[in-house]
Design a protein around this motif. Structure first.
Motif, PDB file in Angstrom:
ATOM      1  N   VAL A 237       0.770  -1.340  -0.034  1.00 39.95           N
ATOM      2  CA  VAL A 237      -0.021  -0.074  -0.029  1.00 39.95           C
ATOM      3  C   VAL A 237       0.731   1.445   0.065  1.00 39.95           C
ATOM      4  O   VAL A 237       1.692   1.302   1.071  1.00 39.95           O
ATOM      5  N   VAL A 238       0.793   1.928  -0.954  1.00 39.95           N
ATOM      6  CA  VAL A 238       1.682   3.102  -1.144  1.00 39.95           C
ATOM      7  C   VAL A 238       0.412   4.319  -0.691  1.00 39.95           C
ATOM      8  O   VAL A 238      -0.379   4.737  -1.300  1.00 39.95           O
ATOM      9  N   GLY A 239       0.794   5.008   0.505  1.00 40.02           N
ATOM     10  CA  GLY A 239       0.176   5.808   1.068  1.00 40.02           C
ATOM     11  C   GLY A 239       0.573   7.278   0.532  1.00 40.02           C
ATOM     12  O   GLY A 239       1.273   7.375  -0.179  1.00 40.02           O
ATOM     13  N   GLU A 240      -0.496   8.323   0.656  1.00 42.88           N
ATOM     14  CA  GLU A 240      -0.217   9.587   0.031  1.00 42.88           C
ATOM     15  C   GLU A 240      -0.508  10.540   1.120  1.00 42.88           C
ATOM     16  O   GLU A 240      -1.484  10.622   1.751  1.00 42.88           O
ATOM     17  N   THR A 241       0.521  11.303   1.225  1.00 40.89           N
ATOM     18  CA  THR A 241       0.729  12.468   2.085  1.00 40.89           C
ATOM     19  C   THR A 241       0.386  12.263   3.699  1.00 40.89           C
ATOM     20  O   THR A 241      -0.051  12.928   4.473  1.00 40.89           O
ATOM     21  N   ALA A 242       0.689  11.047   3.968  1.00 39.94           N
ATOM     22  CA  ALA A 242       0.388  10.819   5.487  1.00 39.94           C
ATOM     23  C   ALA A 242       1.675  10.986   6.043  1.00 39.94           C
ATOM     24  O   ALA A 242       2.758  10.476   5.870  1.00 39.94           O
ATOM     25  N   GLY A 381      -5.335   8.824  -0.248  1.00 42.17           N
ATOM     26  CA  GLY A 381      -4.951   9.114   1.130  1.00 42.17           C
ATOM     27  C   GLY A 381      -5.292  10.354   1.744  1.00 42.17           C
ATOM     28  O   GLY A 381      -6.564  10.801   2.066  1.00 42.17           O
ATOM     29  N   SER A 382      -4.283  11.168   2.070  1.00 40.96           N
ATOM     30  CA  SER A 382      -4.502  12.660   2.767  1.00 40.96           C
ATOM     31  C   SER A 382      -4.248  13.699   1.831  1.00 40.96           C
ATOM     32  O   SER A 382      -3.848  14.615   2.458  1.00 40.96           O
ATOM     33  N   HIS A 383      -4.344  13.642   0.622  1.00 42.03           N
ATOM     34  CA  HIS A 383      -4.039  14.583  -0.225  1.00 42.03           C
ATOM     35  C   HIS A 383      -4.943  15.858   0.081  1.00 42.03           C
ATOM     36  O   HIS A 383      -6.081  15.895   0.007  1.00 42.03           O
ATOM     37  N   GLY A 384      -3.896  17.147  -0.023  1.00 39.95           N
ATOM     38  CA  GLY A 384      -4.951  18.361   0.248  1.00 39.95           C
ATOM     39  C   GLY A 384      -4.779  19.141  -0.637  1.00 39.95           C
ATOM     40  O   GLY A 384      -4.249  18.793  -2.004  1.00 39.95           O
ATOM     41  N   PRO A 385      -5.408  20.154  -0.599  1.00 43.41           N
ATOM     42  CA  PRO A 385      -6.024  21.166   0.484  1.00 43.41           C
ATOM     43  C   PRO A 385      -7.198  20.588   0.988  1.00 43.41           C
ATOM     44  O   PRO A 385      -7.788  20.709   1.990  1.00 43.41           O
ATOM     45  N   ALA A 386      -7.935  19.713   0.027  1.00 41.73           N
ATOM     46  CA  ALA A 386      -9.312  19.430   0.583  1.00 41.73           C
ATOM     47  C   ALA A 386      -9.361  18.149   1.110  1.00 41.73           C
ATOM     48  O   ALA A 386     -10.011  16.913   0.635  1.00 41.73           O
ATOM     49  N   ALA A 418      -9.496  18.076  10.213  1.00 40.85           N
ATOM     50  CA  ALA A 418      -9.855  17.376   8.904  1.00 40.85           C
ATOM     51  C   ALA A 418      -8.797  16.244   8.521  1.00 40.85           C
ATOM     52  O   ALA A 418      -8.943  15.240   7.636  1.00 40.85           O
ATOM     53  N   TYR A 419      -7.467  16.784   8.719  1.00 36.20           N
ATOM     54  CA  TYR A 419      -6.504  15.926   7.944  1.00 36.20           C
ATOM     55  C   TYR A 419      -6.297  14.598   9.239  1.00 36.20           C
ATOM     56  O   TYR A 419      -6.126  13.568   8.436  1.00 36.20           O
ATOM     57  N   ASP A 420      -6.581  14.859  10.202  1.00 35.21           N
ATOM     58  CA  ASP A 420      -6.588  13.527  11.281  1.00 35.21           C
ATOM     59  C   ASP A 420      -7.894  12.616  10.876  1.00 35.21           C
ATOM     60  O   ASP A 420      -7.629  11.259  11.043  1.00 35.21           O
ATOM     61  N   ASN A 421      -8.883  13.167  10.222  1.00 36.62           N
ATOM     62  CA  ASN A 421      -9.862  12.234   9.867  1.00 36.62           C
ATOM     63  C   ASN A 421      -9.542  11.485   8.535  1.00 36.62           C
ATOM     64  O   ASN A 421     -10.062  10.342   8.379  1.00 36.62           O
ATOM     65  N   THR A 422      -8.705  12.020   7.735  1.00 37.19           N
ATOM     66  CA  THR A 422      -8.105  11.104   6.646  1.00 37.19           C
ATOM     67  C   THR A 422      -7.243  10.033   7.236  1.00 37.19           C
ATOM     68  O   THR A 422      -7.347   8.751   6.535  1.00 37.19           O
ATOM     69  N   GLY A 453       5.378  13.353   3.898  1.00 33.47           N
ATOM     70  CA  GLY A 453       4.314  13.784   4.958  1.00 33.47           C
ATOM     71  C   GLY A 453       3.669  15.009   4.315  1.00 33.47           C
ATOM     72  O   GLY A 453       3.382  15.409   3.060  1.00 33.47           O
ATOM     73  N   GLU A 454       3.512  15.915   5.311  1.00 34.89           N
ATOM     74  CA  GLU A 454       2.598  16.950   4.801  1.00 34.89           C
ATOM     75  C   GLU A 454       2.820  18.262   6.046  1.00 34.89           C
ATOM     76  O   GLU A 454       2.806  17.741   7.202  1.00 34.89           O
ATOM     77  N   SER A 455       2.678  19.550   5.510  1.00 34.36           N
ATOM     78  CA  SER A 455       2.692  20.738   6.598  1.00 34.36           C
ATOM     79  C   SER A 455       1.379  20.888   6.656  1.00 34.36           C
ATOM     80  O   SER A 455       0.639  21.380   5.946  1.00 34.36           O
TER      81      SER A 455
END
Length: 541
Positions: A237-242, A381-386, A418-422, A453-455
């Motif tokens: 599993v290749v996660g996204e922005t976690a 995954g957790s791709h932002g900003p949405a 919102a990020y934590d919910n992802t 990761g993500e800022s």
């Protein structure tokens, strides 16, 4: 009222002053910080640097200061600079070759999430309005010969004065620029041209012939062990922005991993670094077999990667994607695009599909396999900003939630919620993947890691993609975990208690290529046991 015509010789200086002073708030913030902070003692340095940049920009603009050429060029620069300045100030990003690559290689839906009315307003106010004024500005041009001589004089004079000023300021500027190389990525619009040039150099240098890798790969002796008649399945599993720090498995305060915390035999590696800070870098890097220090896009694209080596060894490899593609690493294996919305499917909205869609049909795929399987699942995954779009409504546990891509309208707390919910949804997705593998009743394993990761507002930075050399830890530290069925660990003689004991050691994306080969007992000359985190935990007793 009719405006008097302005002599053309003064246009480069006016245009340069506007570009330097209006569109470079991010640069000036960084420059002030790099020179010791805002102090009256540095006022002459600030003024001198501003004049230096105006002179350099003016000399460059003088090269195009001709009738029917100057205005279109300046208008294009104003529009480009207004958009660049907006994204830099809005998300704290910088513009380098990898950021251009992100823009070019992203899909329309991801790009659309960055669109906002504030962007439109900013471009209208700082791009379209000045452009209209420039277009309407009456200019007095002379003959071509006269204009040419005047422009040569402006270029020569600007560069001469800039050189003298640079010599005066060199003692102050040299240490700041040397120690803060990121400043060149924030100076607009030169950063855009510099980044585009770097991206195109790599793009055009990409070879058309792909060198083979690991063609000698074969299954090792453990595959022939007693009771190994069943096909195995390995899910990567290749996660996204976690980012690792928001996983409760790594000590985060919120319970973002309630399901994985209950999974027996799950090994969580809590000190893992990514190869890059953007998908376009990290995904090709992690599958290339190159270490981060040796990685380049040209090198990665010029030869086969991990998935090819696994195919050479006789395994069937499938890439399922719920993101913007595999960045070239799956070009020679079976590819399934799962990102397109499916009408009537509860796992899809009108715009995209949730990651669970990646698991649809997977039991049948495993059951009907004629070979041992390696299946890669590439998350949204957790791709932002949405962030709020990345999970179904039932996973909105933390709140209040930021529900706009204009992050400046949200508090840090609502963005993080919102990020934590992802991450909570990723926890569910990984747990469901493990349960599916358990139900398949075959020797199975799951390896999960995020690409970067993500800022979330730390140091006033948002999203990801910062140049690695000065990227924050939030963009570099990623989660990684492993689950194996009892039959899998027995077949391949993996001591899971040994792995658990190593879970806090420092690892990185450099380990994934060789660890996958080691875990699956694939023999090949390209395998490096020193980078195989399983090598010390092979129980051959």
């Amino acid at each position: 009222m009719k405006l008097p015509r302005i002599p053309s010789a003064g246009l480069p200086l006016v245009g340069a002053s506007f570009l330097v002073l209006i569109y470079n708030i991010s640069f000036w913030k960084g420059f002030v910080s790099a020179t010791g902070g805002l102090r009256m003692a540095n006022l002459l340095v600030y003024l001198g640097t501003a004049l230096l940049l105006v002179l350099i920009f003016s000399g460059v603009l003088a090269l195009v200061n001709f009738r029917r050429l100057f205005k279109p060029v300046v208008i294009a620069l104003l529009l480009l600079s207004s958009m660049t300045a907006y994204f830099m100030s809005q998300y704290g990003i910088v513009v380098d070759a990898s950021m251009v690559q992100n823009v070019v290689e992203t899909d329309v839906r991801e790009a659309g999430e960055l669109f906002s009315w504030k962007l439109v307003q900013s471009v209208l106010l700082f791009g379209a309005l000045p452009s209209w004024l420039v277009w309407r500005l009456p200019v007095r041009y002379g003959s071509l010969r006269r204009e040419l001589l005047a422009n040569i004089g402006v270029v020569a004079g600007s560069l001469l004065l800039a050189t003298g000023l640079l010599l005066v300021l060199f003692k102050t500027l040299a240490p700041a620029i040397r120690e803060h190389r990121e400043l060149r990525f924030t100076l607009t619009p030169t950063n855009v041209f510099q980044a585009a040039n770097g991206y195109l150099k790599h793009k055009w240098a990409t070879p058309t012939v792909i060198a083979p890798l690991g063609t000698d790969a074969t299954k090792g002796s453990l595959w022939a062990a007693a009771g190994s008649g069943q096909h195995t399945v390995t899910v990567i599993v290749v996660g996204e922005t976690a980012r690792a720090m928001n996983f409760s498995l790594n000590g985060y305060g919120r319970a973002t991993n309630p399901r994985l915390a209950q999974v027996q035999s799950l090994v969580n590696f809590n000190n893992v670094s990514s190869c890059g800070t953007a998908t376009a870098v990290s995904v090709p890097c992690v599958f290339s077999g190159l270490t981060r220090d040796n990685y380049s896009e040209v090198k990665a694209r010029s030869k086969e990667g991990l998935l090819d080596v696994l195919q050479h060894a006789g395994l069937e490899v499938i890439w399922r994607d719920n993101n913007s593609g595999c960045k070239g690493v799956c070009d020679r294996v079976r590819y399934e695009d799962m990102s397109q919305p499916v009408a009537g499917n509860p796992l899809c909205s009108a715009e995209e599909c949730y990651d669970e869609h990646l698991l649809e049909g997977l039991p049948e795929l495993i059951r009907n396999a004629s070979k041992d399987l390696v299946i890669v699942l590439h998350q949204k995954g957790s791709h932002g900003p949405a962030y709020w779009k990345r999970y179904p409504a039932e996973f909105r546990k933390f709140g209040p939630v930021c529900q706009t891509n204009e992050l400046e309208q949200c508090s840090r707390e609502s963005i993080t919620a919102a990020y934590d919910n992802t991450i909570l949804y990723t926890d569910y997705f990984l747990d469901k993947t493990i349960r599916l593998l358990k139900e398949a009743g075959v020797p199975a394993s799951m390896l999960y890691f995020s690409d970067h990761g993500e800022s979330l507002g730390e140091k006033n930075m948002y999203l990801h993609g910062a140049p690695y050399i000065f990227s924050p830890e939030e963009q570099r530290k990623v989660p990684m975990m492993l689950w194996m069925s009892d039959s899998f660990s027995q077949r391949f003689h993996v001591d899971r208690s040994c792995l658990a004991a190593r879970s806090s050691q420092q690892f990185s994306h450099d380990n994934v290529f060789h660890s996958t080969l080691g875990m699956l007992n694939v023999n090949t000359a390209v395998y490096n046991p020193k980078l195989d985190l399983f090598h010390a935990c092979n129980d051959d007793a």
